[in-house]
Design a protein around this motif. Structure first.
Motif, mmCIF file in Angstrom:
data_model
loop_
_atom_site.group_PDB
_atom_site.id
_atom_site.type_symbol
_atom_site.label_atom_id
_atom_site.label_comp_id
_atom_site.label_asym_id
_atom_site.label_seq_id
_atom_site.Cartn_x
_atom_site.Cartn_y
_atom_site.Cartn_z
ATOM 1 N N SER A 1 -0.470 10.565 9.450
ATOM 2 C CA SER A 1 -1.626 10.336 8.568
ATOM 3 C C SER A 1 -1.506 9.008 7.837
ATOM 4 O O SER A 1 -2.502 8.307 7.618
ATOM 5 C CB SER A 1 -1.748 11.451 7.528
ATOM 6 O OG SER A 1 -1.839 12.696 8.153
ATOM 7 N N THR A 2 -0.290 8.673 7.428
ATOM 8 C CA THR A 2 -0.065 7.389 6.739
ATOM 9 C C THR A 2 -0.441 6.232 7.654
ATOM 10 O O THR A 2 -1.141 5.291 7.260
ATOM 11 C CB THR A 2 1.422 7.267 6.322
ATOM 12 O OG1 THR A 2 1.738 8.350 5.461
ATOM 13 C CG2 THR A 2 1.694 5.949 5.615
ATOM 14 N N ARG B 1 -4.245 4.044 -8.190
ATOM 15 C CA ARG B 1 -5.544 3.404 -7.902
ATOM 16 C C ARG B 1 -6.110 2.720 -9.139
ATOM 17 O O ARG B 1 -6.742 1.673 -9.037
ATOM 18 C CB ARG B 1 -6.535 4.442 -7.366
ATOM 19 C CG ARG B 1 -6.187 4.844 -5.935
ATOM 20 C CD ARG B 1 -7.206 5.820 -5.370
ATOM 21 N NE ARG B 1 -6.858 6.190 -4.003
ATOM 22 C CZ ARG B 1 -7.401 7.223 -3.350
ATOM 23 N NH1 ARG B 1 -8.303 7.977 -3.938
ATOM 24 N NH2 ARG B 1 -7.029 7.491 -2.107
ATOM 25 N N SER C 1 0.877 -1.173 0.000
ATOM 26 C CA SER C 1 0.000 0.000 0.000
ATOM 27 C C SER C 1 0.909 1.217 0.000
ATOM 28 O O SER C 1 1.951 1.225 0.669
ATOM 29 C CB SER C 1 -0.875 0.014 1.256
ATOM 30 O OG SER C 1 -1.691 -1.124 1.278
ATOM 31 N N PHE D 1 -0.373 12.822 0.486
ATOM 32 C CA PHE D 1 -0.402 13.843 1.526
ATOM 33 C C PHE D 1 0.524 14.980 1.137
ATOM 34 O O PHE D 1 1.713 14.749 0.855
ATOM 35 C CB PHE D 1 0.049 13.266 2.876
ATOM 36 C CG PHE D 1 -0.836 12.178 3.393
ATOM 37 C CD1 PHE D 1 -2.139 12.447 3.810
ATOM 38 C CD2 PHE D 1 -0.380 10.865 3.454
ATOM 39 C CE1 PHE D 1 -2.967 11.434 4.281
ATOM 40 C CE2 PHE D 1 -1.196 9.845 3.919
ATOM 41 C CZ PHE D 1 -2.496 10.130 4.339
ATOM 42 N N ALA E 1 1.698 5.390 0.298
ATOM 43 C CA ALA E 1 1.421 6.786 0.654
ATOM 44 C C ALA E 1 2.509 7.643 0.020
ATOM 45 O O ALA E 1 3.696 7.292 0.051
ATOM 46 C CB ALA E 1 1.427 6.962 2.169
ATOM 47 N N VAL F 1 -2.601 6.740 -1.327
ATOM 48 C CA VAL F 1 -3.091 7.994 -0.769
ATOM 49 C C VAL F 1 -1.966 9.027 -0.882
ATOM 50 O O VAL F 1 -0.784 8.663 -0.842
ATOM 51 C CB VAL F 1 -3.539 7.769 0.702
ATOM 52 C CG1 VAL F 1 -2.391 7.336 1.592
ATOM 53 C CG2 VAL F 1 -4.235 8.986 1.275
ATOM 54 N N LYS G 1 -2.347 6.348 10.271
ATOM 55 C CA LYS G 1 -3.790 6.372 10.544
ATOM 56 C C LYS G 1 -4.554 5.722 9.381
ATOM 57 O O LYS G 1 -5.500 4.972 9.575
ATOM 58 C CB LYS G 1 -4.230 7.830 10.705
ATOM 59 C CG LYS G 1 -5.464 7.996 11.510
ATOM 60 C CD LYS G 1 -5.630 9.448 11.923
ATOM 61 C CE LYS G 1 -7.015 9.667 12.473
ATOM 62 N NZ LYS G 1 -7.396 11.057 12.550
ATOM 63 N N HIS G 2 -4.102 6.017 8.157
ATOM 64 C CA HIS G 2 -4.793 5.512 6.970
ATOM 65 C C HIS G 2 -4.607 4.009 6.773
ATOM 66 O O HIS G 2 -5.545 3.291 6.469
ATOM 67 C CB HIS G 2 -4.293 6.272 5.745
ATOM 68 C CG HIS G 2 -5.107 6.052 4.521
ATOM 69 N ND1 HIS G 2 -6.222 6.808 4.227
ATOM 70 C CD2 HIS G 2 -5.002 5.138 3.518
ATOM 71 C CE1 HIS G 2 -6.744 6.377 3.090
ATOM 72 N NE2 HIS G 2 -6.021 5.360 2.642
ATOM 73 N N PHE G 3 -3.351 3.562 6.906
ATOM 74 C CA PHE G 3 -3.058 2.155 6.588
ATOM 75 C C PHE G 3 -2.771 1.278 7.818
ATOM 76 O O PHE G 3 -2.545 0.086 7.674
ATOM 77 C CB PHE G 3 -1.859 2.072 5.634
ATOM 78 C CG PHE G 3 -2.150 2.540 4.228
ATOM 79 C CD1 PHE G 3 -3.169 1.966 3.479
ATOM 80 C CD2 PHE G 3 -1.385 3.551 3.643
ATOM 81 C CE1 PHE G 3 -3.418 2.390 2.175
ATOM 82 C CE2 PHE G 3 -1.623 3.976 2.335
ATOM 83 C CZ PHE G 3 -2.652 3.392 1.595
#
Ligand code: HXC
Length: 270
Positions: A84-85, A59, A40, A68, A42, A66, A87-89
């Motif tokens: 944030s990374t 995607r 995944s 940022f 970021a 994602v 939190k997201h993954f």
């Protein structure tokens, strides 16, 4: 034409990678190949439009991705993007420091602030990202088990192995990056089971680096004394990155792999 990968599609399965400068050039090719091999992705970058288009492309390939916005020169951006990374993954396994600044200038025309700007992006930025990512990358860090740490990959250059015209700032910056790679490999390998390695690309076609730094005339001249008589492809760098990031590279720590077709050590035939 893009070559297919010699690696199995699952070599980075379940991994989460954050790439600074991962939305364009070599960074984007690493993002793409890491994603195609199970990770995944970021991406951190300064330009929203670049991030948006990179994330859309990833995607469309079915890669969880994602973007940022952030500048590696700002510690608060580094901290926010890494948080944030996670939190997201849910975790962070691989940090790739690919963000870099560059321009051609002679030392006499380079202001100390210009020199500092490139060191701030390449060297201090790399350190800042590593520093802020440590708590997530270390063995037993947030979202990871206690048996293994993550890995860091620093994109360097070969300019400073000798000396390069109009690149005094970048040469100094990348020399510092290589030194960071070794120091962190020693200290964080020992204490936290984190592997830290680098890649030093040679001239790679179709990159901002090449178009900014090597006008047409250089790329044609290069061919006269390049051992492999050709420019590298972004794919070549991404394959080295996959090797280092996957279990294939599990005993490699503190090294910067030169991927330049042998160019830096070559001299014209006479
Ligand atoms: C001389 C320059 C300059 C130039 C900027 N400066 N460009 N000096 N010649 N062409 C000086 C400015 O005068 C200023 O100093 C200081 O640098 C900061 O400039 P800013 O424009 O305020 O900085 P900023 O907007 O933050 O831009 C950063 C940048 C920019 C590095 C200058 O070019 C950039 O970020 N570029 C995008 C990234 C990039 O090019 N990536 C490709 C990397 S390729 P004063 O004293 O006037 O205030 C790569 C390959 C390396 O890294 C290996 C190759 C083989």
């Amino acid at each position: 034409m893009e070559s297919s990968s010699p690696f199995k599609e699952n070599v980075l399965k379940g991994k989460v990678a954050l790439l600074t400068g991962g939305g364009s050039g070599i960074g984007f090719e690493i993002s793409t190949q890491f994603g195609k091999h199970g990770a995944s992705i970021a991406i951190m970058g300064r330009r929203k439009s670049v991030l948006d288009s990179a994330v859309a492309t990833l995607r469309s390939l079915g890669i969880p991705a994602v973007g940022f916005e952030g500048d590696v020169r700002k510690q608060e951006d580094a901290k926010r993007v890494i948080e944030s990374t996670v939190k997201h993954f849910g975790k962070l396994d691989i940090l790739v420091n690919a963000a870099a600044g560059n321009f051609l200038v002679s030392p006499e025309d380079l202001s100390p602030n210009g020199f500092r700007t490139v060191l701030d992006i390449d060297s201090v930025g790399t350190f800042t990202m590593c520093h802020e990512a440590l708590q997530y990358l270390k063995k037993g860090g947030f979202g990871r088990d206690s048996s293994s740490g993550g890995m860091i990959l620093n994109i360097s250059a070969t300019l400073h192995y000798t000396a390069s015209w109009y690149q005094i700032h970048v040469s100094a910056a990348k020399a510092a990056v290589d030194s960071l790679t070794r120091s962190l490999a020693l200290e964080w390998g020992t204490d936290y089971d984190i592997r830290v390695n680098g890649i030093a690309p040679g001239p790679i076609g179709d990159t901002t680096g090449m178009s900014k730094l090597a006008p047409e005339e250089i790329s044609s001249k290069l061919r006269e004394y390049m051992p492999l008589y050709k420019l590298g492809e972004k794919w070549d760098i991404a394959m080295a990155a996959l090797y280092l990031a996957s279990d294939a590279g599990k005993y490699v720590n503190g090294t910067t792999v030169v991927v330049d077709g042998g160019l830096w050590l070559s001299r014209p035939r006479h």
